[in-house]
Design a protein around this motif. Structure first.
Motif, PDB file in Angstrom:
ATOM      1  N   LYS A  20       0.829  -1.207   0.000  1.00 16.68           N
ATOM      2  CA  LYS A  20       0.000   0.000   0.000  1.00 16.68           C
ATOM      3  C   LYS A  20       0.870   1.267   0.000  1.00 16.68           C
ATOM      4  O   LYS A  20       0.625   2.201  -0.766  1.00 16.68           O
ATOM      5  N   ILE A  21       1.881   1.276   0.848  1.00 14.36           N
ATOM      6  CA  ILE A  21       2.756   2.458   0.955  1.00 14.36           C
ATOM      7  C   ILE A  21       3.564   2.654  -0.336  1.00 14.36           C
ATOM      8  O   ILE A  21       3.696   3.777  -0.840  1.00 14.36           O
ATOM      9  N   PHE A  22       4.099   1.575  -0.906  1.00 11.07           N
ATOM     10  CA  PHE A  22       4.826   1.694  -2.176  1.00 11.07           C
ATOM     11  C   PHE A  22       3.914   2.254  -3.255  1.00 11.07           C
ATOM     12  O   PHE A  22       4.320   3.058  -4.087  1.00 11.07           O
ATOM     13  N   GLU A  23       2.660   1.802  -3.253  1.00 13.52           N
ATOM     14  CA  GLU A  23       1.728   2.248  -4.282  1.00 13.52           C
ATOM     15  C   GLU A  23       1.396   3.727  -4.101  1.00 13.52           C
ATOM     16  O   GLU A  23       1.265   4.460  -5.069  1.00 13.52           O
ATOM     17  N   GLU A  24       1.261   4.157  -2.824  1.00 16.54           N
ATOM     18  CA  GLU A  24       0.896   5.558  -2.582  1.00 16.54           C
ATOM     19  C   GLU A  24       2.046   6.527  -2.845  1.00 16.54           C
ATOM     20  O   GLU A  24       1.847   7.605  -3.389  1.00 16.54           O
ATOM     21  N   HIS A  25       3.267   6.121  -2.430  1.00 17.69           N
ATOM     22  CA  HIS A  25       4.369   7.086  -2.444  1.00 17.69           C
ATOM     23  C   HIS A  25       5.442   6.782  -3.486  1.00 17.69           C
ATOM     24  O   HIS A  25       6.322   7.610  -3.719  1.00 17.69           O
ATOM     25  N   GLY A  26       5.390   5.596  -4.108  1.00 18.01           N
ATOM     26  CA  GLY A  26       6.492   5.197  -4.978  1.00 18.01           C
ATOM     27  C   GLY A  26       7.596   4.599  -4.113  1.00 18.01           C
ATOM     28  O   GLY A  26       7.702   4.895  -2.923  1.00 18.01           O
ATOM     29  N   TYR A  27       8.428   3.761  -4.724  1.00 19.64           N
ATOM     30  CA  TYR A  27       9.484   3.081  -3.970  1.00 19.64           C
ATOM     31  C   TYR A  27      10.441   4.079  -3.333  1.00 19.64           C
ATOM     32  O   TYR A  27      10.762   4.005  -2.154  1.00 19.64           O
ATOM     33  N   GLN A  28      10.869   5.033  -4.158  1.00 20.97           N
ATOM     34  CA  GLN A  28      11.881   6.010  -3.746  1.00 20.97           C
ATOM     35  C   GLN A  28      11.489   6.734  -2.454  1.00 20.97           C
ATOM     36  O   GLN A  28      12.270   6.811  -1.520  1.00 20.97           O
ATOM     37  N   ALA A  29      10.268   7.263  -2.424  1.00 24.77           N
ATOM     38  CA  ALA A  29       9.851   8.134  -1.322  1.00 24.77           C
ATOM     39  C   ALA A  29       9.338   7.352  -0.108  1.00 24.77           C
ATOM     40  O   ALA A  29       9.305   7.880   0.997  1.00 24.77           O
ATOM     41  N   ALA A  30       8.962   6.101  -0.302  1.00 29.72           N
ATOM     42  CA  ALA A  30       8.392   5.318   0.803  1.00 29.72           C
ATOM     43  C   ALA A  30       9.414   5.101   1.919  1.00 29.72           C
ATOM     44  O   ALA A  30      10.607   4.956   1.644  1.00 29.72           O
TER      45      ALA A  30
ATOM     46  N   ILE B  21      14.280  16.295 -12.149  1.00 35.39           N
ATOM     47  CA  ILE B  21      13.724  16.120 -10.797  1.00 35.39           C
ATOM     48  C   ILE B  21      12.637  15.034 -10.794  1.00 35.39           C
ATOM     49  O   ILE B  21      12.589  14.178  -9.911  1.00 35.39           O
ATOM     50  N   PHE B  22      11.770  15.027 -11.815  1.00 37.69           N
ATOM     51  CA  PHE B  22      10.738  13.983 -11.908  1.00 37.69           C
ATOM     52  C   PHE B  22      11.403  12.610 -11.992  1.00 37.69           C
ATOM     53  O   PHE B  22      10.936  11.643 -11.410  1.00 37.69           O
ATOM     54  N   GLU B  23      12.501  12.539 -12.755  1.00 35.40           N
ATOM     55  CA  GLU B  23      13.171  11.259 -12.940  1.00 35.40           C
ATOM     56  C   GLU B  23      13.827  10.803 -11.628  1.00 35.40           C
ATOM     57  O   GLU B  23      13.817   9.620 -11.310  1.00 35.40           O
ATOM     58  N   GLU B  24      14.375  11.749 -10.886  1.00 31.82           N
ATOM     59  CA  GLU B  24      15.061  11.383  -9.638  1.00 31.82           C
ATOM     60  C   GLU B  24      14.081  11.006  -8.519  1.00 31.82           C
ATOM     61  O   GLU B  24      14.316  10.073  -7.770  1.00 31.82           O
ATOM     62  N   HIS B  25      13.001  11.766  -8.402  1.00 32.55           N
ATOM     63  CA  HIS B  25      12.135  11.609  -7.226  1.00 32.55           C
ATOM     64  C   HIS B  25      10.769  11.005  -7.522  1.00 32.55           C
ATOM     65  O   HIS B  25      10.041  10.670  -6.599  1.00 32.55           O
TER      66      HIS B  25
END
Lengths: 223, 223
Positions: A20-30, B21-25
């Motif tokens: 759920k968290i990966f889906e909401e925030h993307g891998y990078q930001a999670a 920035i879109f690509e990085e984050h």
């Protein structure tokens, strides 16, 4: 035994929260803290089951592979069609499968090796098509590994297009069209004529596989 | 005139920064402040050119469409092949095209309508295949809109697979294999035999298109 069951449940809860968290925030930001909060569990429990954020993501990715088994078919080409159609059906209906596919397609997930699902699916496809070749189901010039790669890559994009355009509503129709375009270049006409490539195939294979699984469990219990 | 040139340059700088920035984050996590810092420009300049983060993302998405034009071909099927192969080549070589494709594939970008590039490419494909149909290049049962959808969706996934597996190194070979699988189901055999579907096609079309563009500019200057 009760402890084992509890451990399996906890692992499952953490995995669902991570998806759920990966889906909401993307891998990078999670973050692990977000996953802990969502799962309502402790850091200790999480690190007992998973080593790191990447380890969690790899576990979500692997969920796609736990294919509810397609029963063996006389035609191995039909078997690969059924595996793909079943995957499309699960993508429409199972949030965990959806999360795995989205992570696979997250081209912005730096530091996460996303090649696994592509390579594993391509390998399953290659094996089935090689069996098909041995049984004379393919055209003489067909190259199983190449056709498997085209099917796996094409499926990945067609699900993405269907999600972007209408949240997967037209996915079975798009997958059926892809199969009708790709298979005639590799499959013998007599086999081609006997294939079921219809849109409703995925849902039917799913029902059949569930029934087989339940019959299996009943047999084990009776034994 | 000098001001116009400066404005175009500033817009370009902001767009490149946004792409990076879109690509990085990822779309979700990216912020306007990060883009401002990367572009080394003012908030005023950014909002003069773009209304919002979504507006910036849509501009990056649109960069894929500025197709360096494929010269018209006698065969309209070859023209669609060339457009796809050229796109694959630009994806390997142009960071802005890459950023646009990655945003298109960012299934986690909530609130960003990513259907545009899929629908626009499908429309370009449909038009070319309809022209091909009028000229008798297709098989009698072929449905231009369906074949165009299969090509566009398949391409999207094949580029994603190539990126995940080897950072696009094998992309031309994979696209060539996809075309060799898909086209025989829709294209008349006599046309099929005359098509160039080779891996090196994209690079050659790119060189040809650049030359044509430069000749065009020279003609304008001379005039």
């Amino acid at each position: 035994m009760a402890e084992q069951v509890r451990a399996i449940r906890t692992r499952r809860t953490i995995l669902s929260a991570a998806a759920k968290i990966f889906e909401e925030h993307g891998y990078q930001a999670a973050t692990i803290s977000q996953i802990l909060k969502e799962a309502r569990t402790t850091k200790g429990a999480l690190y007992f089951h998973f080593m790191s954020k990447e380890d969690l993501a790899q576990a979500v990715l692997a969920e796609q592979d736990h294919r509810i088994m397609v029963p063996p078919r006389i035609s191995k080409v039909q078997e690969i069609v059924d595996a793909v159609m079943l995957h499309a059906h699960r993508l429409q209906t199972d949030p965990m499968v959806r999360a795995g596919v989205r992570l696979t397609m997250d081209q912005m997930a730096q530091g996460l090796d996303r090649s696994g699902p592509f390579l594993r699916w391509a390998e399953v496809g290659r094996q089935l098509l090689q069996e098909a070749q041995v049984r004379g189901e393919l055209l003489p010039h067909a190259v199983p590994a190449e056709t498997a790669d085209v099917i796996v890559g094409s499926f990945a994009g067609i699900q993405s297009m269907s999600q972007a355009v209408c949240e997967y509503r037209d996915l079975p129709g798009r997958v059926s069209a892809m199969m009708r375009h790709v298979l005639p270049s590799a499959v013998a006409p007599s086999i081609l004529a006997s294939l079921d490539l219809s849109e409703s195939r995925g849902a039917r294979v799913y029902a059949e596989a569930l029934e087989a699984a339940e019959a299996g469990e009943a047999a084990v219990t009776a034994g």
